[in-house]
Design an enzyme around this catalytic site. Structure first.
Site, mmCIF file in Angstrom:
data_model
loop_
_atom_site.group_PDB
_atom_site.id
_atom_site.type_symbol
_atom_site.label_atom_id
_atom_site.label_comp_id
_atom_site.label_asym_id
_atom_site.label_seq_id
_atom_site.Cartn_x
_atom_site.Cartn_y
_atom_site.Cartn_z
ATOM 1 N N ASP A 24 -8.373 5.291 4.142
ATOM 2 C CA ASP A 24 -9.239 5.742 5.157
ATOM 3 C C ASP A 24 -9.096 4.451 6.416
ATOM 4 O O ASP A 24 -8.393 3.611 5.929
ATOM 5 C CB ASP A 24 -10.591 5.371 4.670
ATOM 6 C CG ASP A 24 -11.734 5.591 5.663
ATOM 7 O OD1 ASP A 24 -11.587 6.413 6.625
ATOM 8 O OD2 ASP A 24 -12.669 4.794 5.702
ATOM 9 N N ASP A 26 -11.859 3.610 9.170
ATOM 10 C CA ASP A 26 -13.039 2.961 9.746
ATOM 11 C C ASP A 26 -13.688 2.446 8.353
ATOM 12 O O ASP A 26 -13.855 3.061 7.395
ATOM 13 C CB ASP A 26 -13.676 4.080 10.369
ATOM 14 C CG ASP A 26 -13.216 3.940 11.973
ATOM 15 O OD1 ASP A 26 -13.245 3.101 12.694
ATOM 16 O OD2 ASP A 26 -12.715 5.304 12.169
#
Length: 259
Positions: A24, A26
């Protein structure tokens, strides 16, 4: 980014790696979530955002709908949004060292993000330099000019365009599964790192999941019985990946949950 020896849909196999690291962006590569930051400071604020996140986490609502609502509440021009993020979002303290180790040891890093590629590219170029940032494969959502507007860089001018039609907007499992389904003699060891509700679709797809301490992904993993290992930063991840690469630790031994 495809390889002549492998399907172009599996670009991370181009260098015949033994390991692939999906992650991922963020709140994982960065210390803050850029979309949450924009929503809290330029959009409808933290209270409505947190309510939407809880609805997704406990199955009352699709991530896609909640996220669309969040971003639609932001009317600031895209270039100003990005400038605000460059001033306020910080890189995970261990990511640069992790990035360089991965590069030196032929471990492709593939960013699977529920965010928007222009934002991610701008932040990575800021953190790593444009050349290094451009070397990373990113699979994410995009940005488009909103109907009736001329440019993304005018008030209310941009909108998210989702990567696929799933309830996630970007079902990250779809990018991982073709690698996971490879024959055993061709299949690298697959890692994933994440922190929140956009990572739920990816949580069960890899050999070892790293879930960020104190975040929603751990709540989901414990509720669903998904094996994982907690991390605080990429220094933690690097230490574990190094041990696995050196044969000192197996992925099963590494999945110790919140210990």
């Amino acid at each position: 980014m495809g390889s002549s020896d492998q399907s172009p849909s599996l670009p991370a196999l181009a260098t015949n790696p033994k390991f692939i690291f999906f992650t991922d962006f963020d709140g994982t590569i960065t210390q803050q979530d850029s979309n949450d930051f924009m929503t809290d400071n330029l959009g409808f604020g933290p209270e409505l955002r947190k309510r939407g996140n809880d609805d997704v986490l406990f199955g009352r609502r699709d991530f896609r709908d909640s996220f669309q609502e969040m971003l639609d509440s932001i009317h600031t021009p895209l270039d100003q949004c990005i400038e605000t993020l460059l001033q306020n979002i910080n890189l995970d303290p261990g990511f640069k060292e992790f990035f360089h180790w991965a590069k030196e040891n032929n471990m492709p890093i593939v960013i699977l993000s529920g965010g928007m590629e222009p934002v991610i590219r701008a932040l990575l170029a800021h953190f790593l330099g444009k050349e290094e940032a451009d070397s990373l494969q990113i699979v994410s959502n995009q940005v488009a000019v909103r109907e009736g507007k001329q440019s993304v860089n005018e008030e209310g001018g941009w909108m998210i365009t989702f990567h696929d039609d799933s309830g996630f907007g970007h079902d990250k499992s779809l990018a991982i599964r073709p690698y996971a389904n490879l024959p055993a003699d061709q299949r690298p060891v697959l890692f994933y790192a994440g922190d929140g509700v956009s990572d739920l679709s990816a949580a069960k797809e890899t050999d070892l999941l790293f879930a960020k301490a104190g975040k929603d992904l751990i709540t989901y993993c414990e509720k669903e019985g998904v094996p994982f290992r907690t991390f605080h930063d990429f220094f933690d991840i690097l230490a574990v990946v190094k041990d696995i690469a050196a044969g000192k630790l197996t992925v099963k031994e590494a999945a110790v949950g919140s210990k």
